[in-house]
Design a protein around this motif. Structure first.
Motif, PDB file in Angstrom:
ATOM      1  N   ALA A 109       0.829  -1.007   0.056  1.00 17.73           N
ATOM      2  CA  ALA A 109      -0.020   0.228   0.060  1.00 17.73           C
ATOM      3  C   ALA A 109       0.837   1.213  -0.102  1.00 17.73           C
ATOM      4  O   ALA A 109       0.403   2.339  -0.549  1.00 17.73           O
ATOM      5  CB  ALA A 109      -1.144  -0.020   1.138  1.00 17.73           C
ATOM      6  N   LYS A 110       2.054   1.229   0.528  1.00 18.24           N
ATOM      7  CA  LYS A 110       2.821   2.458   0.789  1.00 18.24           C
ATOM      8  C   LYS A 110       3.956   2.652  -0.430  1.00 18.24           C
ATOM      9  O   LYS A 110       4.697   3.541  -0.701  1.00 18.24           O
ATOM     10  CB  LYS A 110       3.710   2.202   1.940  1.00 18.24           C
ATOM     11  CG  LYS A 110       2.808   2.005   3.184  1.00 18.24           C
ATOM     12  CD  LYS A 110       2.391   3.376   3.717  1.00 18.24           C
ATOM     13  CE  LYS A 110       1.274   3.359   4.535  1.00 18.24           C
ATOM     14  NZ  LYS A 110       1.617   2.935   5.969  1.00 18.24           N
ATOM     15  N   ARG A 126      12.390  12.368   7.427  1.00 14.50           N
ATOM     16  CA  ARG A 126      11.066  12.012   6.914  1.00 14.50           C
ATOM     17  C   ARG A 126      11.065  11.946   5.506  1.00 14.50           C
ATOM     18  O   ARG A 126      10.719  10.931   4.819  1.00 14.50           O
ATOM     19  CB  ARG A 126       9.866  13.354   7.381  1.00 14.50           C
ATOM     20  CG  ARG A 126       8.597  13.067   6.822  1.00 14.50           C
ATOM     21  CD  ARG A 126       7.813  14.244   7.093  1.00 14.50           C
ATOM     22  NE  ARG A 126       8.024  14.588   8.784  1.00 14.50           N
ATOM     23  CZ  ARG A 126       8.291  15.719   8.939  1.00 14.50           C
ATOM     24  NH1 ARG A 126       8.703  16.719   8.148  1.00 14.50           N
ATOM     25  NH2 ARG A 126       8.582  16.276  10.364  1.00 14.50           N
ATOM     26  N   ARG A 128      12.930   8.377   4.839  1.00  7.14           N
ATOM     27  CA  ARG A 128      12.044   7.332   5.026  1.00  7.14           C
ATOM     28  C   ARG A 128      11.139   7.314   4.098  1.00  7.14           C
ATOM     29  O   ARG A 128      10.758   6.106   3.305  1.00  7.14           O
ATOM     30  CB  ARG A 128      11.317   7.784   6.411  1.00  7.14           C
ATOM     31  CG  ARG A 128      12.072   7.283   7.773  1.00  7.14           C
ATOM     32  CD  ARG A 128      11.085   7.148   8.706  1.00  7.14           C
ATOM     33  NE  ARG A 128      12.094   6.780   9.986  1.00  7.14           N
ATOM     34  CZ  ARG A 128      12.106   7.675  10.724  1.00  7.14           C
ATOM     35  NH1 ARG A 128      11.482   9.060  10.897  1.00  7.14           N
ATOM     36  NH2 ARG A 128      12.892   7.349  12.069  1.00  7.14           N
ATOM     37  N   ARG A 129      10.406   8.463   3.422  1.00 11.75           N
ATOM     38  CA  ARG A 129       9.462   8.325   2.288  1.00 11.75           C
ATOM     39  C   ARG A 129       9.967   7.715   1.074  1.00 11.75           C
ATOM     40  O   ARG A 129       9.375   6.897   0.510  1.00 11.75           O
ATOM     41  CB  ARG A 129       8.910   9.761   2.335  1.00 11.75           C
ATOM     42  CG  ARG A 129       7.940  10.261   3.400  1.00 11.75           C
ATOM     43  CD  ARG A 129       6.772  11.029   2.709  1.00 11.75           C
ATOM     44  NE  ARG A 129       5.717  11.284   3.895  1.00 11.75           N
ATOM     45  CZ  ARG A 129       5.696  12.440   4.354  1.00 11.75           C
ATOM     46  NH1 ARG A 129       6.050  13.570   4.021  1.00 11.75           N
ATOM     47  NH2 ARG A 129       4.560  12.657   5.264  1.00 11.75           N
ATOM     48  N   ALA A 135      10.889   0.043   5.165  1.00  8.51           N
ATOM     49  CA  ALA A 135      10.501   1.421   6.405  1.00  8.51           C
ATOM     50  C   ALA A 135      12.040   1.491   7.078  1.00  8.51           C
ATOM     51  O   ALA A 135      12.410   0.345   7.961  1.00  8.51           O
ATOM     52  CB  ALA A 135       9.680   0.868   7.366  1.00  8.51           C
ATOM     53  N   VAL A 156       0.060 -10.003   9.491  1.00  7.44           N
ATOM     54  CA  VAL A 156       1.070  -9.238   9.920  1.00  7.44           C
ATOM     55  C   VAL A 156       0.246  -8.230  10.829  1.00  7.44           C
ATOM     56  O   VAL A 156       0.686  -7.804  11.921  1.00  7.44           O
ATOM     57  CB  VAL A 156       1.266  -8.267   8.798  1.00  7.44           C
ATOM     58  CG1 VAL A 156       2.059  -7.128   9.132  1.00  7.44           C
ATOM     59  CG2 VAL A 156       2.349  -8.957   7.865  1.00  7.44           C
ATOM     60  N   MET A 157      -1.223  -7.781  10.356  1.00  8.21           N
ATOM     61  CA  MET A 157      -1.913  -6.983  11.173  1.00  8.21           C
ATOM     62  C   MET A 157      -2.440  -7.711  12.672  1.00  8.21           C
ATOM     63  O   MET A 157      -2.569  -7.227  13.863  1.00  8.21           O
ATOM     64  CB  MET A 157      -3.171  -6.580  10.614  1.00  8.21           C
ATOM     65  CG  MET A 157      -2.847  -5.554   9.554  1.00  8.21           C
ATOM     66  SD  MET A 157      -2.226  -3.931  10.252  1.00  8.21           S
ATOM     67  CE  MET A 157      -3.653  -3.491  11.360  1.00  8.21           C
ATOM     68  N   LEU A 211      10.773   3.962   1.450  1.00  6.61           N
ATOM     69  CA  LEU A 211       9.408   3.262   1.472  1.00  6.61           C
ATOM     70  C   LEU A 211       8.824   3.327   0.003  1.00  6.61           C
ATOM     71  O   LEU A 211       8.464   2.005  -0.338  1.00  6.61           O
ATOM     72  CB  LEU A 211       8.590   4.096   2.557  1.00  6.61           C
ATOM     73  CG  LEU A 211       7.175   3.025   3.026  1.00  6.61           C
ATOM     74  CD1 LEU A 211       7.682   1.713   3.422  1.00  6.61           C
ATOM     75  CD2 LEU A 211       6.528   3.820   3.997  1.00  6.61           C
ATOM     76  N   ASN A 241      12.556  -8.479   7.830  1.00  3.82           N
ATOM     77  CA  ASN A 241      11.358  -9.273   7.946  1.00  3.82           C
ATOM     78  C   ASN A 241      11.054 -10.057   6.660  1.00  3.82           C
ATOM     79  O   ASN A 241      10.230 -10.124   6.196  1.00  3.82           O
ATOM     80  CB  ASN A 241      10.276  -7.904   7.714  1.00  3.82           C
ATOM     81  CG  ASN A 241      10.268  -7.083   9.045  1.00  3.82           C
ATOM     82  OD1 ASN A 241      10.717  -7.285  10.065  1.00  3.82           O
ATOM     83  ND2 ASN A 241       9.674  -6.017   8.891  1.00  3.82           N
ATOM     84  N   HIS A 281      14.297   2.558  10.275  1.00  2.00           N
ATOM     85  CA  HIS A 281      13.998   2.715  11.526  1.00  2.00           C
ATOM     86  C   HIS A 281      14.285   4.009  12.034  1.00  2.00           C
ATOM     87  O   HIS A 281      13.541   4.610  12.653  1.00  2.00           O
ATOM     88  CB  HIS A 281      14.666   1.332  12.356  1.00  2.00           C
ATOM     89  CG  HIS A 281      14.172   1.492  13.752  1.00  2.00           C
ATOM     90  ND1 HIS A 281      14.818   2.611  14.673  1.00  2.00           N
ATOM     91  CD2 HIS A 281      13.268   0.837  14.647  1.00  2.00           C
ATOM     92  CE1 HIS A 281      14.344   2.201  15.805  1.00  2.00           C
ATOM     93  NE2 HIS A 281      13.435   1.185  15.910  1.00  2.00           N
ATOM     94  N   PHE A 337      -1.032 -10.459   4.835  1.00  2.00           N
ATOM     95  CA  PHE A 337      -1.356  -9.015   5.353  1.00  2.00           C
ATOM     96  C   PHE A 337      -2.434  -9.205   6.458  1.00  2.00           C
ATOM     97  O   PHE A 337      -2.249  -8.503   7.593  1.00  2.00           O
ATOM     98  CB  PHE A 337      -2.088  -8.280   4.133  1.00  2.00           C
ATOM     99  CG  PHE A 337      -1.037  -7.440   3.461  1.00  2.00           C
ATOM    100  CD1 PHE A 337      -0.480  -6.486   3.496  1.00  2.00           C
ATOM    101  CD2 PHE A 337      -0.085  -8.582   2.432  1.00  2.00           C
ATOM    102  CE1 PHE A 337       0.734  -5.943   3.034  1.00  2.00           C
ATOM    103  CE2 PHE A 337       0.827  -8.009   1.802  1.00  2.00           C
ATOM    104  CZ  PHE A 337       1.471  -6.565   1.898  1.00  2.00           C
ATOM    105  N   GLU A 338      -3.277 -10.148   6.686  1.00  2.00           N
ATOM    106  CA  GLU A 338      -4.011 -10.203   7.742  1.00  2.00           C
ATOM    107  C   GLU A 338      -3.104 -10.718   9.026  1.00  2.00           C
ATOM    108  O   GLU A 338      -3.388 -10.397  10.179  1.00  2.00           O
ATOM    109  CB  GLU A 338      -5.256 -11.115   7.457  1.00  2.00           C
ATOM    110  CG  GLU A 338      -6.230 -10.555   6.484  1.00  2.00           C
ATOM    111  CD  GLU A 338      -7.426 -11.411   6.362  1.00  2.00           C
ATOM    112  OE1 GLU A 338      -7.751 -12.276   7.350  1.00  2.00           O
ATOM    113  OE2 GLU A 338      -8.265 -11.075   5.575  1.00  2.00           O
TER     114      GLU A 338
END
Lengths: 535, 88
Positions: free
Chosen positions: A64-65, A478, A481-482, A491, A214-215, A485, A421, A493, A211-212
């Motif tokens: 999504a990102k 910022r 990171r953006r 991401a 991970v959440m 990503l 990850n 850290h 994805f479910e």
């Protein structure tokens, strides 16, 4: 929502896909790329391609990102080499391809219920895959990591079958075994260890949406309690994530799982201890925690600890370890615990070599080479890369480790690959993307992997020299990171902004990742602005 | 910002600070994103959501919770989910 698929239905729907492929003229030697979110069509479309005689390959979809324009431009380059005949993907991703790539001409298909409606019984002549020879190319496994650098590992039917036979033997696989998985199929652990093992052994696979999971990692534990599977593969970070993101008071019956298998990342003894402390009351025992050393180039597993016994942990002298030797710990030199990946599977040979290629004896650290009866035959359409990595039947893994009491211990990498990850990233690519940003001194940044104590995870920290101190305290962080990503789906850290000259160089004048990482961990590199460093 | 929103932000901020190990004085606003805070990735995001659900006594819809862009959207989601518990 739970959907149950019988083996019969799986065959019928895969056959329907195969017929569809054939009607489009897709068959022997054609590459079919499958880019789907979690859906049973992953299985149908893959097996259908095999039945049609085509060569399927799973690939990840954009997160999504991630920016879909960058995702597709990176894939455009990859597909120029692969020349896929068809891409099976969802409508949003197909539309993004057309929106971002001029004259996008690769045929795509979006899975529908109609596509896998069973038809009349197929005969072998309709389905060339049924007549495949053992040494025919079956599929491509693509390495995780940067899209443009993805390598298609060629696997034959025989290699997959022989690997499964040897791996199942090591696991003492029995008819009552079943597998639970949250893993994506574009990763060898989800594809081979879970999907292929289940298919070839004819056992149940309980598959969750990654994805479910991970959440809500607790979903995996609830599935274990409900369906009573006996085998579960997890990368190291997943053991930590389950502990971190499960309500402390929640209890589950996990006693059906005879092997939780840690794989695909450096496996840490401390992670096993945390998992055991949290879930011992749920029926998990030390001898249920196992380790596998796997690589897509060997189909999957090369070594595996032996079920029934606890994975060996050795306590070594930390100073001698840093010089490449393994000796028992002594009180005055510091100590380090290391977790075994087990002995080689049947048909696999492991060799540890020094930088000149000389084979090292046990207890000496060097690069790991693998030879086996089911080693891959090369990278698809990349003969030079194949020749560089595969010589005289030995595959040069890029992993570092040693043999001890007949078991393999993996301790790191020879290159700058960072495993976060379960996915692979290269430090030089992160540094390159940062160097293009305004305010950053060109060539004066390093990306390092460090342990995050709060969540027991490997995270990436960027140390960057700036044209002037980052007094804003966060804007640069910022922006970095953006960018990372959006481009890599990673991401970052922490970002530590430094003044010119703070990063340490090697004697040859290059910025040293190793030395600056040591300084960072010691707390000797402090931010020039207010960007907080990792605690 | 209304008093209710102010209170919601205060409570959400407390969970954000705890999740990411931030000092008590660290200011979290509705515009704060994952790019502003050390260690906010997809895994720690799920720990944040777990903490929020615990704090407000709600279950957030998974897909939307995964795709939040900033703390303000998280506050909206808590409101839509009917979160009202959480005397802290």
């Amino acid at each position: 929502m739970v959907e149950t698929i019988t083996f019969g239905a799986l065959y019928e729907r895969a056959t329907a896909y195969a017929r569809f492929y054939r009607t489009r003229g897709i068959g022997e030697g054609d590459i079919v790329i499958i880019i789907l979110r979690h859906t049973p069509h992953l299985y149908y479309s893959f097996l259908g391609a095999l039945l049609a005689g085509a060569i399927p390959s799973f690939m990840p979809f954009p997160s999504a990102k991630q920016r879909s324009d960058i995702y597709w431009h990176d894939h455009e380059r990859l597909f120029e080499r692969l020349r896929p005949r068809l891409i099976v993907t969802y409508a949003e991703n197909r539309d993004a391809a057309h929106a971002h790539i001029e004259n996008f001409s690769i045929e795509t298909v979006v899975p529908t219920a109609e596509l896998c409606q069973p038809g009349t019984d197929a005969v072998a002549s309709d389905l060339p895959g049924l007549g495949a020879a053992p040494d025919d190319l079956a599929c491509l496994q693509h390495s995780s990591g940067t899209t443009g650098l993805k390598k298609g590992v060629m696997l034959t039917h025989r290699e997959i079958l022989d690997h499964t036979e040897a791996y199942s033997k090591r696991l003492s696989f029995i008819a009552g075994d079943s597998i639970v998985s949250w893993l994506p199929l574009y990763h060898d652990m989800g594809f081979i260890a879970c999907f292929m093992t289940s298919l070839i052994e004819g056992t149940h696979l309980i598959a969750l949406d990654p994805f479910e999971w991970v959440m809500r990692p607790q979903l995996l534990l609830e599935a274990i309690e409900r369906y009573r599977p006996s085998l579960c593969w997890l990368p190291n970070f997943a053991f930590s994530h389950i502990v971190n993101a499960t309500q402390p008071s929640a209890t589950f019956d996990l006693s059906s799982v005879r092997a939780f298998i840690n794989c695909s990342e450096p496996c840490k003894p401390g992670t096993f201890e945390r998992f055991l402390n949290r879930f011992e009351s749920c029926g998990v025992r030390r001898n249920n925690l196992h380790v596998c050393y796997a690589l897509a180039e060997n189909v999957f597993g090369a070594t595996q600890t032996v079920p029934g016994n606890a994975a060996a942990v050795i306590n070594v002298d930390a100073h001698r370890f840093s010089t490449g030797e393994i000796v028992p710990a002594r009180a005055d030199n510091g100590a380090q615990d290391l977790l075994s990946c087990g002995p080689a599977l049947d048909g696999v040979s492991i060799s540890v070599r020094d930088v000149d290629g000389a084979v090292l004896p046990p207890n000496r650290i060097g690069e790991i080479f693998v030879a086996s009866q089911y080693l891959f035959s090369g990278y698809y359409l990349q003969p030079e890369l194949t020749e560089a990595k595969l010589r005289d039947g030995w595959y040069q893994t890029g992993d570092v480790g040693f043999m001890h009491d007949g078991e393999l211990f993996v301790t790191g990498r020879v290159d700058d690959m960072l495993i976060v990850n379960g996915r692979n990233y290269y430090a030089h690519e992160i540094e390159y993307l940062i160097s293009e940003l305004p305010g950053v001194l060109p060539g004066r940044s390093v990306a390092i992997g460090v342990d995050d104590q709060q969540y027991d995870a490997t995270v990436v920290v960027v140390l960057v020299e700036c044209t002037e101190p980052d007094a804003s305290g966060g804007d640069l962080a910022r922006v970095i990171r953006r960018r990372i990503l959006e481009r890599l789906g990673l991401a970052i850290h922490s970002v530590v902004s430094l003044r010119s000259g703070q990063l340490v160089k090697t004697t040859s004048g290059k910025i040293s990742r190793i030395k600056n990482r040591e300084l960072y961990i010691q707390g000797a590199l402090t931010a020039s602005g207010d960007v907080p460093a990792i605690s | 910002m209304s008093l209710a929103e102010d209170e919601l932000l205060r409570r959400v901020s407390a969970v954000v600070r705890t999740t990411f190990g931030l000092p008590p004085g660290y200011v979290v606003s509705a515009a704060t994103t994952s790019a502003d805070i050390d260690g906010w990735d997809s895994l720690s995001h799920s720990i944040l959501i777990m903490g929020i659900e615990e704090q407000f006594g709600v279950e957030l819809p998974m897909e939307r919770a995964f795709e939040l862009h900033d703390v303000g959207e998280l506050m909206d989601l808590i409101g839509e989910a009917g979160g009202e518990r959480g005397v802290d």
